[in-house]
Write a protein that holds these residues in place. Structure first.
Motif, PDB file in Angstrom:
ATOM      1  N   VAL A   1       7.296 -27.222  -7.153  1.00 26.33           N
ATOM      2  CA  VAL A   1       6.571 -28.272  -8.666  1.00 26.33           C
ATOM      3  C   VAL A   1       5.908 -28.521  -8.689  1.00 26.33           C
ATOM      4  N   THR A   2       4.838 -28.462  -9.355  1.00 25.85           N
ATOM      5  CA  THR A   2       3.315 -28.733  -9.337  1.00 25.85           C
ATOM      6  C   THR A   2       3.595 -30.389 -10.162  1.00 25.85           C
ATOM      7  N   LEU A   3       3.151 -31.341  -9.606  1.00 28.48           N
ATOM      8  CA  LEU A   3       3.400 -32.308 -10.510  1.00 28.48           C
ATOM      9  C   LEU A   3       1.994 -33.223 -10.302  1.00 28.48           C
ATOM     10  N   ASP A   4       1.354 -32.799 -11.712  1.00 28.21           N
ATOM     11  CA  ASP A   4      -0.290 -34.111 -11.669  1.00 28.21           C
ATOM     12  C   ASP A   4      -0.047 -35.790 -11.961  1.00 28.21           C
ATOM     13  N   VAL A   5      -1.066 -35.924 -11.192  1.00 23.72           N
ATOM     14  CA  VAL A   5      -0.526 -37.532 -10.622  1.00 23.72           C
ATOM     15  C   VAL A   5      -2.391 -37.863 -12.106  1.00 23.72           C
ATOM     16  N   PRO A   6      -1.906 -38.945 -12.405  1.00 28.57           N
ATOM     17  CA  PRO A   6      -2.458 -39.139 -13.830  1.00 28.57           C
ATOM     18  C   PRO A   6      -3.459 -40.072 -13.030  1.00 28.57           C
ATOM     19  N   VAL A   7      -4.454 -40.475 -13.968  1.00 31.07           N
ATOM     20  CA  VAL A   7      -5.895 -40.872 -13.598  1.00 31.07           C
ATOM     21  C   VAL A   7      -5.534 -42.108 -12.418  1.00 31.07           C
ATOM     22  N   GLN A   8      -5.777 -42.927 -12.015  1.00 28.77           N
ATOM     23  CA  GLN A   8      -5.330 -44.048 -10.994  1.00 28.77           C
ATOM     24  C   GLN A   8      -6.793 -44.753 -11.371  1.00 28.77           C
ATOM     25  N   GLU A   9      -7.281 -45.556 -11.165  1.00 28.33           N
ATOM     26  CA  GLU A   9      -8.263 -46.677 -10.771  1.00 28.33           C
ATOM     27  C   GLU A   9      -8.491 -47.253 -10.035  1.00 28.33           C
ATOM     28  N   VAL A  10      -9.454 -47.328  -9.439  1.00 28.63           N
ATOM     29  CA  VAL A  10      -9.086 -47.555  -7.521  1.00 28.63           C
ATOM     30  C   VAL A  10     -10.471 -48.197  -7.713  1.00 28.63           C
TER      31      VAL A  10
ATOM     32  N   VAL B   1      -9.533 -41.410 -10.417  1.00 31.33           N
ATOM     33  CA  VAL B   1      -9.350 -40.961  -9.733  1.00 31.33           C
ATOM     34  C   VAL B   1      -8.176 -39.876  -9.959  1.00 31.33           C
ATOM     35  N   ASN B   2      -8.124 -38.560 -10.019  1.00 31.15           N
ATOM     36  CA  ASN B   2      -6.714 -38.347 -10.110  1.00 31.15           C
ATOM     37  C   ASN B   2      -5.875 -36.916  -9.284  1.00 31.15           C
ATOM     38  N   ALA B   3      -4.892 -36.662  -8.800  1.00 32.63           N
ATOM     39  CA  ALA B   3      -4.927 -35.819  -8.055  1.00 32.63           C
ATOM     40  C   ALA B   3      -3.537 -35.130  -8.488  1.00 32.63           C
ATOM     41  N   VAL B   4      -3.199 -33.929  -7.685  1.00 28.29           N
ATOM     42  CA  VAL B   4      -1.986 -33.182  -7.928  1.00 28.29           C
ATOM     43  C   VAL B   4      -1.088 -32.963  -6.800  1.00 28.29           C
ATOM     44  N   VAL B   5       0.246 -32.899  -6.789  1.00 28.93           N
ATOM     45  CA  VAL B   5       1.011 -32.826  -5.824  1.00 28.93           C
ATOM     46  C   VAL B   5       2.068 -31.301  -5.742  1.00 28.93           C
ATOM     47  N   TYR B   6       1.757 -30.907  -4.906  1.00 25.63           N
ATOM     48  CA  TYR B   6       3.142 -29.501  -4.628  1.00 25.63           C
ATOM     49  C   TYR B   6       4.344 -29.737  -3.863  1.00 25.63           C
ATOM     50  N   PHE B   7       5.582 -29.958  -4.860  1.00 26.43           N
ATOM     51  CA  PHE B   7       6.580 -30.192  -3.751  1.00 26.43           C
ATOM     52  C   PHE B   7       7.496 -29.374  -3.825  1.00 26.43           C
ATOM     53  N   ARG B   8       8.847 -29.298  -3.140  1.00 26.09           N
ATOM     54  CA  ARG B   8       9.575 -28.604  -3.836  1.00 26.09           C
ATOM     55  C   ARG B   8      11.158 -28.989  -2.563  1.00 26.09           C
ATOM     56  N   VAL B   9      11.960 -28.483  -3.394  1.00 24.46           N
ATOM     57  CA  VAL B   9      13.415 -29.280  -2.939  1.00 24.46           C
ATOM     58  C   VAL B   9      14.363 -28.190  -1.182  1.00 24.46           C
ATOM     59  N   MET B  10      14.206 -28.776  -0.541  1.00 21.82           N
ATOM     60  CA  MET B  10      15.053 -28.187   0.620  1.00 21.82           C
ATOM     61  C   MET B  10      16.078 -28.365   1.204  1.00 21.82           C
TER      62      MET B  10
ATOM     63  N   GLY C   1      15.351 -35.258   1.037  1.00 22.67           N
ATOM     64  CA  GLY C   1      15.622 -33.636   1.056  1.00 22.67           C
ATOM     65  C   GLY C   1      14.508 -33.186   0.240  1.00 22.67           C
ATOM     66  N   ILE C   2      12.968 -34.166   0.449  1.00 25.25           N
ATOM     67  CA  ILE C   2      12.182 -32.819  -0.805  1.00 25.25           C
ATOM     68  C   ILE C   2      10.884 -32.995   0.660  1.00 25.25           C
ATOM     69  N   LYS C   3       9.549 -32.000   0.589  1.00 26.30           N
ATOM     70  CA  LYS C   3       8.844 -31.508   1.289  1.00 26.30           C
ATOM     71  C   LYS C   3       7.662 -31.454   0.777  1.00 26.30           C
ATOM     72  N   VAL C   4       6.608 -32.015   0.652  1.00 27.82           N
ATOM     73  CA  VAL C   4       5.444 -32.100  -0.051  1.00 27.82           C
ATOM     74  C   VAL C   4       4.494 -31.293   1.172  1.00 27.82           C
ATOM     75  N   SER C   5       4.086 -29.768   0.544  1.00 30.98           N
ATOM     76  CA  SER C   5       3.263 -28.842   0.959  1.00 30.98           C
ATOM     77  C   SER C   5       2.083 -29.295   0.558  1.00 30.98           C
ATOM     78  N   ALA C   6       1.587 -29.770  -0.044  1.00 34.13           N
ATOM     79  CA  ALA C   6      -0.091 -29.643  -0.362  1.00 34.13           C
ATOM     80  C   ALA C   6      -0.415 -31.345  -1.541  1.00 34.13           C
ATOM     81  N   VAL C   7      -1.694 -31.766  -1.104  1.00 33.01           N
ATOM     82  CA  VAL C   7      -1.899 -32.488  -1.950  1.00 33.01           C
ATOM     83  C   VAL C   7      -3.009 -32.457  -2.288  1.00 33.01           C
ATOM     84  N   GLU C   8      -4.146 -32.207  -3.428  1.00 33.65           N
ATOM     85  CA  GLU C   8      -5.280 -31.992  -3.946  1.00 33.65           C
ATOM     86  C   GLU C   8      -5.749 -33.036  -4.567  1.00 33.65           C
ATOM     87  N   VAL C   9      -6.662 -33.757  -4.145  1.00 31.63           N
ATOM     88  CA  VAL C   9      -7.568 -34.581  -5.202  1.00 31.63           C
ATOM     89  C   VAL C   9      -8.381 -33.736  -6.137  1.00 31.63           C
ATOM     90  N   LYS C  10      -8.289 -34.021  -7.582  1.00 32.92           N
ATOM     91  CA  LYS C  10      -8.877 -33.080  -8.074  1.00 32.92           C
ATOM     92  C   LYS C  10     -10.519 -33.698  -9.010  1.00 32.92           C
TER      93      LYS C  10
END
Length: 215
Positions: free
Chosen positions: A72-81, A91-100, A159-168
C-alpha cells in the motif's frame, strides 16, 4: 384435476428446494485471488485466514473479511511543523507498507489503513519537531530511517510491515528562503576571495623564486 395440481405442486416444491440448495452452494464457495486472504470467523470466533484459491464457508454461520496483501502506498498529507530551532516548515511524506498477518490486521485494529495514516502523521510531526532545519535539509536519509523504524514498531501488533518512509517535499517560509539565498551568495563570494588570494600568493611565490634565480 386434483392429481394434476398435486403433481405441479410437487414439481414446484422440488424446484424451489433445488434453487435453495444451489444458492447455499454458491454462497458456500469463495474464490480468493493470489494477492488476497480471507479471514474467517465462525459464530464470532476467529478461525484463521484462508486462501488463495477456493474456500468453503458455512452460510449463515461463517463471516468473512477480505484482506489485500499487496504493498500500500500511503500519502501522508502536508504537516505544519516547527523545528527544534523554531523554524516553521511544511512537510509531507509517503509510506510503503503491506499486511503480513491478515488475522491481526482485522482483529487488532478497526481500519488498519486509516490507523497507519494517522500514526504516520503524528510520527512525522514528532520526528521533524525534534530536528533542526539544517539536519532536515542535509540528512534526509537519517530522518527517513527514523520514521520507518518508529512507524514499523507501532504497527507491528497490527500485523503490518512498513518497508520504507520517504519525506517528499519541504516548504520553507519566504523569509527563510531569502535568508538562505543571501547566505549562499555570501558563501560563494567568500570562496571567490579565498581563491583569488591563494592565486595571488602562488603568483608572488613564483616571482620570488624567479628573482632568486636571476640573482
Amino acid at each position: 384435476m386434483d392429481l394434476l395440481m398435486d403433481v405441479l405442486f410437487s414439481i414446484l416444491s422440488n424446484f424451489s428446494a433445488l434453487l435453495i440448495l444451489v444458492f447455499i452452494l454458491i454462497s458456500a464457495i469463495k474464490v480468493v485471488p493470489e494477492y488476497q486472504r480471507l479471514v474467517l470467523f465462525r459464530l464470532g470466533r476467529l478461525v484463521g485466514s484462508r486462501g488463495p484459491g477456493l474456500v468453503l464457508v458455512i452460510p449463515m454461520v461463517d463471516r468473512t473479511a477480505r484482506v489485500d496483501l499487496r504493498v500500500v502506498t500511503l500519502d501522508v498529507p502536508v504537516q505544519e511543523v516547527i523545528t527544534q530551532d523554531n523554524v516553521p516548515i511544511k512537510v509531507n511524506a509517503v509510506v510503503y507498507f503491506r499486511v503480513m498477518d491478515p488475522s491481526r490486521s482485522v482483529v487488532e485494529v478497526e481500519n488498519y489503513i486509516m490507523a497507519t495514516s494517522q500514526l504516520s502523521q503524528t510520527t512525522l510531526r514528532s520526528v521533524i519537531g525534534r530536528a533542526e532545519l539544517d539536519e532536515v535539509l542535509s540528512d534526509r536519509d537519517k530522518i527517513n530511517q527514523e520514521l520507518q523504524q518508529i512507524i514499523d514498531e507501532r504497527t507491528d501488533p497490527w500485523g503490518i510491515k512498513v518497508s520504507a518512509v520517504e519525506v517528499k517535499e519541504l516548504e520553507l517560509p519566504e523569509g527563510m528562503k531569502r535568508a538562505m539565498a543571501s547566505q549562499a551568495v555570501a558563501e560563494r563570494d567568500r570562496r571567490a576571495k579565498i581563491i583569488n588570494a591563494e592565486g595571488e600568493l602562488q603568483a608572488s611565490q613564483k616571482l620570488l623564486e624567479a628573482a632568486q634565480v636571476m640573482e
